[in-house]
Design an enzyme around this catalytic site. Sequence first.
Site, PDB file in Angstrom:
ATOM      1  N   ASN A 145      29.961  61.076  -1.063  1.00 26.45           N
ATOM      2  CA  ASN A 145      29.854  59.564  -0.158  1.00 26.45           C
ATOM      3  C   ASN A 145      28.416  58.951  -0.161  1.00 26.45           C
ATOM      4  O   ASN A 145      27.024  59.233  -0.466  1.00 26.45           O
ATOM      5  CB  ASN A 145      29.547  60.583   1.317  1.00 26.45           C
ATOM      6  CG  ASN A 145      29.193  60.301   2.884  1.00 26.45           C
ATOM      7  OD1 ASN A 145      29.379  58.846   2.678  1.00 26.45           O
ATOM      8  ND2 ASN A 145      28.982  61.904   3.543  1.00 26.45           N
ATOM      9  N   HIS A 204      36.365  56.540   5.160  1.00 26.80           N
ATOM     10  CA  HIS A 204      35.491  56.999   4.574  1.00 26.80           C
ATOM     11  C   HIS A 204      35.212  58.017   3.569  1.00 26.80           C
ATOM     12  O   HIS A 204      36.686  59.267   3.572  1.00 26.80           O
ATOM     13  CB  HIS A 204      34.671  57.230   5.983  1.00 26.80           C
ATOM     14  CG  HIS A 204      33.275  57.852   4.982  1.00 26.80           C
ATOM     15  ND1 HIS A 204      32.755  57.150   4.752  1.00 26.80           N
ATOM     16  CD2 HIS A 204      32.508  59.105   5.660  1.00 26.80           C
ATOM     17  CE1 HIS A 204      31.721  57.830   4.154  1.00 26.80           C
ATOM     18  NE2 HIS A 204      31.308  59.069   5.563  1.00 26.80           N
ATOM     19  N   CYS A 235      27.802  55.830   8.478  1.00 23.75           N
ATOM     20  CA  CYS A 235      29.172  56.060   7.492  1.00 23.75           C
ATOM     21  C   CYS A 235      30.047  55.264   8.088  1.00 23.75           C
ATOM     22  O   CYS A 235      30.494  54.649   7.345  1.00 23.75           O
ATOM     23  CB  CYS A 235      29.117  57.692   7.597  1.00 23.75           C
ATOM     24  SG  CYS A 235      28.785  58.755   6.356  1.00 23.75           S
TER      25      CYS A 235
END
Length: 323
Positions: free
Chosen positions: A280, A250, A114
């Site tokens: 996500n 993020h 990520c």
Amino acid sequence: MASHASIIGTGSYLPKKILTNADMANIVDTSDEWIQSRTGIRQRHIAADDEFTLDLAELAARQAIDAAGIDSSEIDLIVLATTTADQIFPSTACLLQSRLGCQGGPAFDVQAVCTGFVYALAVAEKFIATGSSQKALVVGAETFSRILDWTDRNTCVLFGDGAGAVVLEARDKPGILSTHLHSNGDYSALLHVPSGVSNNYAAVQEGRAYVEMEGSEVFKMAVRKMGEVVDEALEANNLAKTDVDWLVPHQANQRIIAATAKKLGMSMDRVVLTVGEHGNTSAASIPLALDTAVRRGDIITGDKVLIEAFGGGFTWGSALIEM
Ligand code: UT7
């Protein structure tokens, strides 16, 4: 004289197929209420069976190149962040280079899950700062849906597919003001796919190489580290919290994002929030959010934008950018 890296174009792409929270409730024992209240996620986009990370990356990259007003042949560096490469080799960056027709310069993937886009941006920035590259394409692209266990409600409701990209150009003044990267491999088992090419390849071949996550442990660490990198970036640039115009974090969980914004003393209307729309998307999430805010006309030239991420590894980091 050293050059600075400026973002001159952004782009993004989300696959057409959407799975809403109601759709997820038909797949696992969950509910729209649980997913929205714990994460802020309303839906996720899922790549079609014949759509791959490279395809997503290409569409986002072409949009960024168009926005930059350059020809793709001018790109002399590609750094692509992905956890879900189409092939073991060559890298997705090399495949993308061929599609874009900019052969010759370096093209490679980086893997920081990520935090991948922040890592890729930091690497490309250094190529430009040292004069090695003039126009760099930085991409975050993922088909995370392919490494999810669709029977595990702890993980499958959280992730989605997508891609985002930026074009960097060497300029006389910044640009990217700072980058800070971190990792701590001691925490690898809290968020991982525990098999791969060299270890338990059978799981990969049989389609059982899945994301496993200790969600609440990751949550606590993410909140702590996302806060720390804010302080680190501000201190390195001698800036106050109020000097940051936009936070582009993020997009994993709205609650993590809200906690970070609170630490920065920033109201949520200065925080780019797109997790509800796509869940996500790992390395794609920051360039997706950045492009959304640029296209909406929210982020404009001269704005100071802080991007920051946390993910598997653990990895975490930030970049402070003057647009
Ligand atoms: O991008 C890389 C970084 N990743 C992240 O940042 C993700 C970090 N973690 C999180 O976002 C959150 O920890 C989650 C969203 C994964 C979970 O939220 P939480 O508030 O930490 O919930 P929890 O793990 O404490 O689970 C609470 C309950 C459990 O039930 P019991 O044991 O309390 O009865 C779970 O079984 O929620 C249950 N649960 C679900 N219920 C309905 C877990 N997943 C689901 C689900 N639907 N999808």
